[in-house]
Design a protein around this motif. Structure first.
Motif, short mmCIF file in Angstrom:
data_model
loop_
_atom_site.label_atom_id
_atom_site.label_comp_id
_atom_site.label_asym_id
_atom_site.label_seq_id
_atom_site.Cartn_x
_atom_site.Cartn_y
_atom_site.Cartn_z
N LEU A 113 1.08 -0.92 0.18
CA LEU A 113 -0.59 0.14 0.03
C LEU A 113 0.96 1.34 -0.17
O LEU A 113 2.10 1.03 0.85
N ARG A 114 0.14 2.66 -0.99
CA ARG A 114 1.19 3.68 -0.21
C ARG A 114 0.17 4.46 0.35
O ARG A 114 -0.87 4.82 -0.06
N LEU A 115 0.31 5.09 1.21
CA LEU A 115 -0.02 6.46 2.18
C LEU A 115 0.43 7.40 1.48
O LEU A 115 1.44 7.75 1.27
N SER A 116 -0.32 8.35 1.39
CA SER A 116 -0.57 9.61 0.57
C SER A 116 -0.70 10.33 2.36
O SER A 116 -1.64 9.99 3.60
N CYS A 117 0.04 11.72 2.73
CA CYS A 117 -0.04 12.48 3.25
C CYS A 117 0.01 14.19 3.20
O CYS A 117 0.43 14.70 2.62
N ALA A 118 -1.45 14.70 2.73
CA ALA A 118 -1.45 16.49 2.03
C ALA A 118 -1.55 16.86 2.96
O ALA A 118 -2.26 17.59 3.98
N ALA A 119 -0.64 18.46 2.96
CA ALA A 119 -1.13 19.43 3.57
C ALA A 119 -1.53 20.27 3.24
O ALA A 119 -2.23 20.93 2.18
N SER A 120 -2.62 21.34 4.01
CA SER A 120 -3.30 22.36 3.90
C SER A 120 -2.62 23.22 3.06
O SER A 120 -3.03 23.96 2.19
N ARG A 121 -1.55 23.87 3.46
CA ARG A 121 -0.69 24.94 2.28
C ARG A 121 0.79 24.31 2.52
O ARG A 121 0.67 22.78 3.13
N ARG A 122 1.10 25.05 1.54
CA ARG A 122 2.95 25.07 1.20
C ARG A 122 3.58 24.77 2.72
O ARG A 122 4.34 26.10 2.98
N ILE A 123 4.42 23.58 3.47
CA ILE A 123 5.15 23.91 4.90
C ILE A 123 5.90 23.10 4.54
O ILE A 123 6.60 22.96 5.57
N PHE A 124 6.39 22.00 3.37
CA PHE A 124 7.29 21.47 3.27
C PHE A 124 8.99 22.01 3.25
O PHE A 124 9.45 20.68 3.82
N THR A 125 8.96 22.74 2.72
CA THR A 125 10.34 23.73 2.77
C THR A 125 10.97 23.36 3.97
O THR A 125 12.20 23.14 4.21
N TYR A 126 9.88 23.53 4.96
CA TYR A 126 10.74 23.70 6.49
C TYR A 126 10.52 22.81 7.36
O TYR A 126 11.62 22.37 8.56
N TYR A 127 9.17 21.90 7.14
CA TYR A 127 8.80 20.98 8.32
C TYR A 127 9.00 19.16 8.86
O TYR A 127 9.25 18.63 7.47
N THR A 128 9.91 19.42 8.75
CA THR A 128 10.67 17.21 9.16
C THR A 128 8.63 16.59 9.21
O THR A 128 7.93 17.04 10.16
N MET A 129 8.58 15.47 8.56
CA MET A 129 7.13 14.57 8.56
C MET A 129 8.13 12.93 9.17
O MET A 129 9.15 12.57 8.37
N ASP A 130 6.63 12.61 9.86
CA ASP A 130 6.45 11.12 10.34
C ASP A 130 5.72 10.96 9.67
O ASP A 130 4.33 11.21 10.26
N TRP A 131 5.59 9.66 10.11
CA TRP A 131 4.48 8.71 9.98
C TRP A 131 4.35 7.87 11.44
O TRP A 131 5.82 7.47 11.80
N TYR A 132 3.25 7.91 12.18
CA TYR A 132 3.06 6.48 13.03
C TYR A 132 2.21 6.35 13.13
O TYR A 132 1.70 6.04 11.82
N ARG A 133 1.98 4.86 13.64
CA ARG A 133 1.16 4.26 14.07
C ARG A 133 0.28 3.38 15.12
O ARG A 133 1.30 4.17 16.42
N GLN A 134 -1.04 3.46 15.42
CA GLN A 134 -1.40 2.79 16.92
C GLN A 134 -2.85 1.67 16.53
O GLN A 134 -3.56 1.71 15.68
N THR A 135 -2.80 0.74 17.62
CA THR A 135 -3.81 -0.09 17.68
C THR A 135 -4.41 -0.02 18.16
O THR A 135 -3.58 0.59 20.30
N PRO A 136 -5.57 -0.78 19.05
CA PRO A 136 -6.70 -0.36 20.19
C PRO A 136 -5.57 -0.49 21.46
O PRO A 136 -4.61 -1.81 21.01
N GLY A 137 -4.86 0.63 22.38
CA GLY A 137 -4.76 -0.52 23.36
C GLY A 137 -3.24 -0.39 23.52
O GLY A 137 -2.94 -0.42 24.61
#
Length: 116
Positions: A18-42
């Protein structure tokens, strides 16, 4: 305020991709570090991967190293998580995060289910 919207989740069989995407509402990527996290119940939210602003450095959690790949397209305000060789234990809600200095934003998450 920055909004992050994840997409691309779904149901996939073990060994699939699978390929996940994360789109930002405005142009921030020039400066921002981006992470992916995950969580399961409990369970606590687990860090998956990080990519810095210019894409020269990426890091991965031990559980996904060699199977997942993070990338970004600053022109499209989007970060991606390519997930290969998926396992049932990868089932979780996946969240993206954008951070720079004291700014810290999270998306609402997208569900990934790995099951036969």
């Amino acid at each position: 305020q920055v909004q992050l919207v994840e997409s691309g989740g779904g149901l996939v069989q073990p060994g699939g991709s699978l390929r996940l995407s994360c789109a930002a509402s405005r142009r921030i990527f020039t400066y921002y570090t981006m992470d992916w996290y995950r969580q399961t119940p409990g369970k606590q939210r687990e860090w998956v991967a990080t990519i810095i602003s210019d894409s020269t450095t990426t890091n991965y959690g031990d559980s996904v190293k060699g199977r997942f790949s993070i990338s970004r397209d600053n022109a499209k305000n989007t970060v991606y998580l390519q997930m290969n060789s998926l396992k049932p234990e990868d089932t979780a809600v996946y969240y993206c995060r954008a951070r720079y200095g004291s700014s810290d934003y999270w998306g609402q998450g997208t569900q990934v289910t790995v099951s036969s």
